[in-house]
Design a protein around this motif. Structure first.
Motif, short mmCIF file in Angstrom:
data_model
loop_
_atom_site.label_atom_id
_atom_site.label_comp_id
_atom_site.label_asym_id
_atom_site.label_seq_id
_atom_site.Cartn_x
_atom_site.Cartn_y
_atom_site.Cartn_z
N THR A 260 -5.53 26.69 33.42
CA THR A 260 -5.06 26.48 34.86
C THR A 260 -3.19 26.41 34.84
O THR A 260 -2.68 26.46 33.96
CB THR A 260 -5.31 25.04 35.08
OG1 THR A 260 -4.86 24.15 34.00
CG2 THR A 260 -6.73 24.81 35.46
N LYS A 262 0.10 24.70 37.00
CA LYS A 262 0.57 23.74 38.07
C LYS A 262 1.43 24.62 38.91
O LYS A 262 2.00 25.46 38.80
CB LYS A 262 1.66 22.77 37.56
CG LYS A 262 0.73 21.79 36.28
CD LYS A 262 1.05 20.42 36.60
CE LYS A 262 0.15 19.53 35.84
NZ LYS A 262 0.46 19.41 34.21
N GLU A 263 1.29 24.18 40.50
CA GLU A 263 1.55 24.89 41.43
C GLU A 263 3.35 25.01 41.60
O GLU A 263 3.68 25.80 42.16
CB GLU A 263 1.10 24.16 42.74
CG GLU A 263 1.76 22.63 42.81
CD GLU A 263 1.05 21.82 43.74
OE1 GLU A 263 0.53 22.55 44.74
OE2 GLU A 263 0.89 20.60 43.88
N ARG A 265 4.95 25.73 39.06
CA ARG A 265 5.68 26.79 37.93
C ARG A 265 6.04 27.90 38.34
O ARG A 265 5.82 28.47 39.63
CB ARG A 265 4.56 27.01 37.02
CG ARG A 265 3.97 25.62 36.14
CD ARG A 265 5.44 24.99 35.45
NE ARG A 265 5.06 23.75 35.21
CZ ARG A 265 4.69 23.21 34.04
NH1 ARG A 265 4.51 24.18 33.08
NH2 ARG A 265 4.47 22.19 33.58
N ASP A 286 -2.57 20.52 40.89
CA ASP A 286 -1.54 19.83 41.24
C ASP A 286 -1.04 18.86 40.17
O ASP A 286 -1.72 18.95 39.23
CB ASP A 286 -1.50 19.03 42.54
CG ASP A 286 -2.76 17.99 42.44
OD1 ASP A 286 -2.92 17.75 41.29
OD2 ASP A 286 -3.01 17.23 43.46
N GLN A 287 -0.13 17.89 40.38
CA GLN A 287 0.49 16.92 39.12
C GLN A 287 -0.62 16.25 38.72
O GLN A 287 -0.63 15.96 37.32
CB GLN A 287 1.73 16.12 39.72
CG GLN A 287 2.91 17.00 40.08
CD GLN A 287 3.15 17.98 38.99
OE1 GLN A 287 3.61 17.52 37.56
NE2 GLN A 287 3.66 19.17 39.23
N ARG A 289 -3.58 17.23 38.31
CA ARG A 289 -4.63 18.27 37.84
C ARG A 289 -5.65 18.40 38.75
O ARG A 289 -6.61 18.98 38.40
CB ARG A 289 -5.34 17.79 36.48
CG ARG A 289 -4.10 17.24 35.50
CD ARG A 289 -4.75 17.30 34.11
NE ARG A 289 -5.14 18.90 33.51
CZ ARG A 289 -4.31 19.95 33.52
NH1 ARG A 289 -2.94 19.65 33.12
NH2 ARG A 289 -4.66 21.06 32.93
N THR A 350 -10.83 17.50 39.59
CA THR A 350 -10.21 18.35 38.74
C THR A 350 -11.08 19.48 38.42
O THR A 350 -12.47 19.45 38.74
CB THR A 350 -10.03 17.39 37.36
OG1 THR A 350 -10.97 17.01 36.86
CG2 THR A 350 -8.86 16.40 37.89
#
Ligand SMILES: Nc1ncnc2c1ncn2[C@@H]1O[C@H](COP(=O)(O)OP(=O)(O)OP(=O)(O)O)[C@@H](O)[C@H]1O
Ligand SMILES: [Mg+2]
Length: 370
Positions: A260, A262-263, A265, A286-287, A289, A350
């Motif tokens: 996965t 994170k958005e 990045r 998201d933060q 997960r 998640t």
């Protein structure tokens, strides 16, 4: 109907039967099964007092059979053994009527019985009634052996491996005939075999014995589902069913350990991850997960130069299912959606894994062939 109450037997110092207790209801087809020498025949022979227990009681229709005259008892108990045992110098009709004749039933009644019984197994009276055993095949003789056991309409019929000497085809057809006869005539049948397939096909209840003890008493379905010991499992062998396909869930088919990102990045980091793992999409979280969607290399190539992070490129079109969802429905969704995979989420949103056609196929193969 038939009840064993703490029955024990020993020959010298060797224990043959150890505290045998069970009950069989009227009209039931009960099958004893277990390894050679476990005491099946001995148990059967006790029912018509060919063998007496050292202790314990056997009740037939509420009466302790120890108090019933043994010849009387045998006339009211049909008995079929492996070696058929027809009288070679008697015709089929005479063989069938051995017990009715002992009971001094009138001639025309006996003749009617022969007609009716031969009819039931498709052996026309005119053709077979006057034949001698030596003029018939093994299977035909065994049929007559079974009819003989039924002739005096005994409340209980004992059968000790009656089909073991027959070829598979004859065996199969006789099994069906016996089951049909039993249902038609509502007979209580106590049957011994060491063939699990036969037991599963015929039995209302299977009694599994080992070394003189009863290990499990259960209907076939229950024994298949929850065999009490490894030995029973072994006997069930290929007949044992895996889990019910209808109850399989999607998480049993998914691939885990999914990459996965994170958005927040950057696009470049995302591309190098894709290259590193040799994939063309990544799951975005998201933060906390929680799953947000997917990002693809195609979208990055198209518009990646105008954005810094991958956030704006996330798509939510890939079908999402949850742990515990029905596997078959998810499979259908995977096929019909045209997407290369489904995302499987946990309750907290998640990522638990993904289901691809390949992961589905290999999990199915595992279920089928182990
Ligand atoms: N007359 C006898 N004297 C001593 N031991 C005996 C006698 N008859 C049987 N046995 C023993 O009793 C045990 C149970 O025998 P039984 O014939 O009931 O087994 P079974 O389960 O029917 O076996 P199979 O599947 O081989 O027919 C065996 O260990 C056997 O050796
Ligand atoms: Mg035996």
């Amino acid at each position: 109907m038939l009840r064993f109450d703490h029955v024990n037997l020993a020959y010298g110092s060797q224990t043959i039967l150890k505290d045998i207790s069970f009950e069989i209801q009227e009209g039931q087809f009960a099958v004893f099964i277990g390894p050679s020498g476990c005491g099946k025949t001995t148990t059967l022979k006790m029912i018509n007092r060919l063998i007496q227990p050292d202790s314990g009681h056997i009740y037939l229709n509420g009466r302790d059979i120890a108090s019933v005259d043994r010849y009387e008892l045998r006339r009211h108990t049909g008995y079929v053994i492996q070696q058929i045992g027809l009288f070679p110098n008697m015709t089929v009709a005479q063989n069938i009527c051995v017990v009715p004749k002992l009971l001094k039933w009138p001639k025309d009644k006996c003749s009617q019985i022969v007609h009716d019984l031969l009819d039931m197994v498709d052996m026309p009276y005119d053709r077979y009634a006057h034949k001698y055993p030596g003029e018939m095949s093994g299977g035909q003789q065994q049929r007559i052996g079974i009819l003989r056991a039924l002739a005096a309409s005994p409340p209980v019929v004992l059968m000790d491996e009656p089909f073991s000497a027959l070829d598979p085809m004859t065996r199969r057809s006789l099994q069906l005939e016996v089951k049909t006869l039993q249902q038609k005539l509502n007979k209580t049948i106590i049957f011994v075999t060491h063939d699990m397939e036969e037991a599963l096909d015929l039995a209302d209840v299977i009694i599994f014995m080992n070394q003189g003890e009863i290990v499990q008493i259960a209907p076939p379905e229950e024994m298949l589902e929850t065999p009490a010991t490894d030995q029973i499992k072994e006997f069930l062998g290929k007949h044992q069913t895996g889990p019910d396909p209808a109850s399989l869930t999607v998480d049993q088919f998914m691939r885990t350990g999914i990459i996965t990102v994170k958005e927040n990045r950057g696009v470049n980091e995302c591309v190098s991850r894709m290259q590193h793992h040799n994939v063309d999409t990544l799951l975005v979280v998201d933060q906390e997960r929680r799953y947000q969607g997917t990002v693809s290399i195609a979208d990055i190539r198209l518009t990646g130069h105008v954005v810094k992070t991958i956030g704006p490129l996330v798509r939510c079109t890939t079908p999402v299912v949850h742990v515990g969802d029905n596997a078959k429905e998810c499979f259908e969704q995977l096929i019909s959606s045209g997407f290369p995979y489904l995302v499987v989420l946990k309750e907290d949103e998640t990522v638990a894994g993904i289901v691809t056609k390949t992961s589905m196929a290999s999990a199915m193969a595992e279920q089928l062939w182990g």
